[in-house]
Write a protein that holds these residues in place. Structure first.
Motif, PDB file in Angstrom:
ATOM      1  N   SER A 148       0.863  -1.323  -0.047  1.00  0.00           N
ATOM      2  CA  SER A 148       0.262   0.439   0.284  1.00  0.00           C
ATOM      3  C   SER A 148       1.136   0.993   0.092  1.00  0.00           C
ATOM      4  CB  SER A 148      -1.048  -0.241   0.778  1.00  0.00           C
ATOM      5  OG  SER A 148      -0.408   0.320   2.614  1.00  0.00           O
ATOM      6  N   SER A 149       0.217   2.339  -1.271  1.00  0.00           N
ATOM      7  CA  SER A 149       0.782   3.853  -0.116  1.00  0.00           C
ATOM      8  C   SER A 149       1.543   4.284   0.716  1.00  0.00           C
ATOM      9  CB  SER A 149       0.010   4.594  -1.132  1.00  0.00           C
ATOM     10  OG  SER A 149       0.316   4.313  -2.847  1.00  0.00           O
ATOM     11  N   LYS A 150       2.086   4.592   0.785  1.00  0.00           N
ATOM     12  CA  LYS A 150       2.767   5.700   2.028  1.00  0.00           C
ATOM     13  C   LYS A 150       2.550   7.125   1.902  1.00  0.00           C
ATOM     14  CE  LYS A 150       5.390   2.796   4.565  1.00  0.00           C
ATOM     15  NZ  LYS A 150       4.954   1.763   5.627  1.00  0.00           N
ATOM     16  N   TRP A 151       1.623   7.409   2.754  1.00  0.00           N
ATOM     17  CA  TRP A 151       1.290   9.538   2.824  1.00  0.00           C
ATOM     18  C   TRP A 151       2.018   9.883   4.189  1.00  0.00           C
ATOM     19  CZ3 TRP A 151      -2.411  10.914  -0.619  1.00  0.00           C
ATOM     20  CH2 TRP A 151      -2.967  10.010  -0.882  1.00  0.00           C
ATOM     21  N   LEU A 152       2.772  11.103   3.351  1.00  0.00           N
ATOM     22  CA  LEU A 152       3.355  11.620   4.018  1.00  0.00           C
ATOM     23  C   LEU A 152       2.862  13.502   4.677  1.00  0.00           C
ATOM     24  CD1 LEU A 152       5.746  12.700   5.798  1.00  0.00           C
ATOM     25  CD2 LEU A 152       7.113  12.826   3.479  1.00  0.00           C
ATOM     26  N   ILE A 153       2.680  14.024   5.190  1.00  0.00           N
ATOM     27  CA  ILE A 153       1.971  15.329   5.511  1.00  0.00           C
ATOM     28  C   ILE A 153       2.791  16.307   6.368  1.00  0.00           C
ATOM     29  CG2 ILE A 153       0.449  16.664   6.181  1.00  0.00           C
ATOM     30  CD1 ILE A 153      -2.047  14.123   6.277  1.00  0.00           C
ATOM     31  N   VAL A 154       3.833  17.539   5.623  1.00  0.00           N
ATOM     32  CA  VAL A 154       4.285  18.315   6.027  1.00  0.00           C
ATOM     33  C   VAL A 154       3.957  19.586   6.591  1.00  0.00           C
ATOM     34  CG1 VAL A 154       6.689  19.423   5.312  1.00  0.00           C
ATOM     35  CG2 VAL A 154       5.678  17.831   4.094  1.00  0.00           C
ATOM     36  N   GLY A 155       4.032  19.079   8.275  1.00  0.00           N
ATOM     37  CA  GLY A 155       3.650  20.329   9.191  1.00  0.00           C
ATOM     38  C   GLY A 155       2.268  19.586   9.726  1.00  0.00           C
ATOM     39  N   GLY A 156       2.525  20.063  11.344  1.00  0.00           N
ATOM     40  CA  GLY A 156       2.153  19.498  12.403  1.00  0.00           C
ATOM     41  C   GLY A 156       0.741  20.604  12.648  1.00  0.00           C
ATOM     42  N   GLY A 157      -0.083  21.938  11.547  1.00  0.00           N
ATOM     43  CA  GLY A 157      -0.627  22.893  12.153  1.00  0.00           C
ATOM     44  C   GLY A 157      -1.760  22.055  11.586  1.00  0.00           C
ATOM     45  N   PRO A 158      -2.922  23.094  12.176  1.00  0.00           N
ATOM     46  CA  PRO A 158      -4.349  22.794  12.077  1.00  0.00           C
ATOM     47  C   PRO A 158      -4.491  22.430  10.740  1.00  0.00           C
ATOM     48  CG  PRO A 158      -4.509  25.283  12.999  1.00  0.00           C
ATOM     49  CD  PRO A 158      -2.806  24.768  12.549  1.00  0.00           C
ATOM     50  N   HIS A 159      -4.048  22.892   9.520  1.00  0.00           N
ATOM     51  CA  HIS A 159      -4.572  21.965   8.051  1.00  0.00           C
ATOM     52  C   HIS A 159      -4.300  21.188   8.070  1.00  0.00           C
ATOM     53  CE1 HIS A 159      -5.087  26.713   7.540  1.00  0.00           C
ATOM     54  NE2 HIS A 159      -6.181  26.422   7.372  1.00  0.00           N
ATOM     55  N   GLY A 160      -2.469  20.602   8.677  1.00  0.00           N
ATOM     56  CA  GLY A 160      -2.191  19.673   8.148  1.00  0.00           C
ATOM     57  C   GLY A 160      -2.796  18.329   9.495  1.00  0.00           C
ATOM     58  N   VAL A 161      -3.859  18.814  10.447  1.00  0.00           N
ATOM     59  CA  VAL A 161      -3.780  17.939  10.413  1.00  0.00           C
ATOM     60  C   VAL A 161      -5.061  17.617  10.607  1.00  0.00           C
ATOM     61  CG1 VAL A 161      -5.429  17.284  13.349  1.00  0.00           C
ATOM     62  CG2 VAL A 161      -3.114  18.271  12.896  1.00  0.00           C
ATOM     63  N   HIS A 162      -6.309  18.358  10.190  1.00  0.00           N
ATOM     64  CA  HIS A 162      -7.074  18.521   8.731  1.00  0.00           C
ATOM     65  C   HIS A 162      -7.088  17.497   7.975  1.00  0.00           C
ATOM     66  CE1 HIS A 162     -11.100  19.148   7.943  1.00  0.00           C
ATOM     67  NE2 HIS A 162     -10.596  19.397   6.326  1.00  0.00           N
ATOM     68  N   ILE A 163      -5.740  17.838   7.251  1.00  0.00           N
ATOM     69  CA  ILE A 163      -6.094  16.465   6.074  1.00  0.00           C
ATOM     70  C   ILE A 163      -5.894  15.747   7.013  1.00  0.00           C
ATOM     71  CG2 ILE A 163      -4.478  16.495   3.953  1.00  0.00           C
ATOM     72  CD1 ILE A 163      -3.886  18.970   4.253  1.00  0.00           C
ATOM     73  N   ALA A 164      -4.531  15.263   7.725  1.00  0.00           N
ATOM     74  CA  ALA A 164      -4.808  13.973   7.858  1.00  0.00           C
ATOM     75  C   ALA A 164      -6.120  13.384   8.037  1.00  0.00           C
ATOM     76  CB  ALA A 164      -3.719  13.697   9.273  1.00  0.00           C
ATOM     77  N   THR A 165      -6.930  14.290   9.063  1.00  0.00           N
ATOM     78  CA  THR A 165      -8.325  13.846   9.796  1.00  0.00           C
ATOM     79  C   THR A 165      -9.209  13.026   8.489  1.00  0.00           C
ATOM     80  OG1 THR A 165      -8.375  14.990  11.847  1.00  0.00           O
ATOM     81  CG2 THR A 165      -9.911  13.541  11.209  1.00  0.00           C
ATOM     82  N   ARG A 166      -9.256  14.189   7.711  1.00  0.00           N
ATOM     83  CA  ARG A 166     -10.255  14.002   6.563  1.00  0.00           C
ATOM     84  C   ARG A 166      -9.220  12.807   5.840  1.00  0.00           C
ATOM     85  NH1 ARG A 166     -13.309  18.167   4.602  1.00  0.00           N
ATOM     86  NH2 ARG A 166     -13.928  16.019   2.764  1.00  0.00           N
ATOM     87  N   LEU A 167      -8.605  11.939   5.429  1.00  0.00           N
ATOM     88  CA  LEU A 167      -8.118  11.463   4.435  1.00  0.00           C
ATOM     89  C   LEU A 167      -8.836  10.035   5.409  1.00  0.00           C
ATOM     90  CD1 LEU A 167      -4.726  12.400   3.519  1.00  0.00           C
ATOM     91  CD2 LEU A 167      -5.973  12.094   2.399  1.00  0.00           C
ATOM     92  N   LEU A 168      -8.116  10.222   6.493  1.00  0.00           N
ATOM     93  CA  LEU A 168      -8.455   8.438   7.321  1.00  0.00           C
ATOM     94  C   LEU A 168     -10.025   8.132   7.475  1.00  0.00           C
ATOM     95  CD1 LEU A 168      -5.438   9.744  10.594  1.00  0.00           C
ATOM     96  CD2 LEU A 168      -5.656   7.917   8.804  1.00  0.00           C
ATOM     97  N   GLU A 169     -10.676   9.316   7.537  1.00  0.00           N
ATOM     98  CA  GLU A 169     -11.913   8.912   7.823  1.00  0.00           C
ATOM     99  C   GLU A 169     -12.935   8.880   6.163  1.00  0.00           C
ATOM    100  OE1 GLU A 169     -14.628  10.211  10.470  1.00  0.00           O
ATOM    101  OE2 GLU A 169     -12.957   9.709  11.423  1.00  0.00           O
ATOM    102  N   GLU A 170     -12.248   9.638   5.039  1.00  0.00           N
ATOM    103  CA  GLU A 170     -12.971   9.061   3.901  1.00  0.00           C
ATOM    104  C   GLU A 170     -12.527   8.710   2.897  1.00  0.00           C
ATOM    105  OE1 GLU A 170     -13.350  13.065   2.322  1.00  0.00           O
ATOM    106  OE2 GLU A 170     -14.649  13.851   4.087  1.00  0.00           O
ATOM    107  N   VAL A 171     -11.001   8.029   2.685  1.00  0.00           N
ATOM    108  CA  VAL A 171     -10.030   7.142   2.392  1.00  0.00           C
ATOM    109  C   VAL A 171     -10.088   5.321   3.240  1.00  0.00           C
ATOM    110  CG1 VAL A 171      -8.144   6.701   0.718  1.00  0.00           C
ATOM    111  CG2 VAL A 171      -8.654   9.455   1.116  1.00  0.00           C
TER     112      VAL A 171
END
Length: 84
Positions: free
Chosen positions: A1-24
């Motif tokens: 499986s693919s590995k996902w990397l998000i650069v930045g642990g601020g509100p937007h990075g955390v939001h993107i991670a949450t959306r990915l975990l919830e929706e994909v």
């Protein structure tokens, strides 16, 4: 499986991670990583908002960072119900 990397642990990075975990379905905590130069997620945001006395992130409902579009309205309803 693919590995996902998000650069930045601020509100937007955390939001993107949450959306990915919830929706994909193929994305899990095992194949998603957030990197940030601080010791914890949201560290700079928490530090800066504490320094200014800000207790809550105030966003209009259309720009709220919850996964659900109605998340801010639902949260406000819960707070209002507790006060009654």
């Amino acid at each position: 499986s693919s590995k996902w990397l998000i650069v930045g642990g601020g509100p937007h990075g955390v939001h993107i991670a949450t959306r990915l975990l919830e929706e994909v379905p193929s994305i899990s905590r095992d194949n998603l990583c957030i990197v940030d130069d601080e010791p914890e997620l949201l560290h700079k945001w928490k530090t800066r908002t504490t320094a200014t006395g800000m207790e809550y992130l105030r966003s209009s409902s259309s720009y709220h960072l919850d996964v659900r579009e109605d998340g801010l309205k639902r949260y406000a309803g819960k707070i209002q119900a507790k006060r009654m």
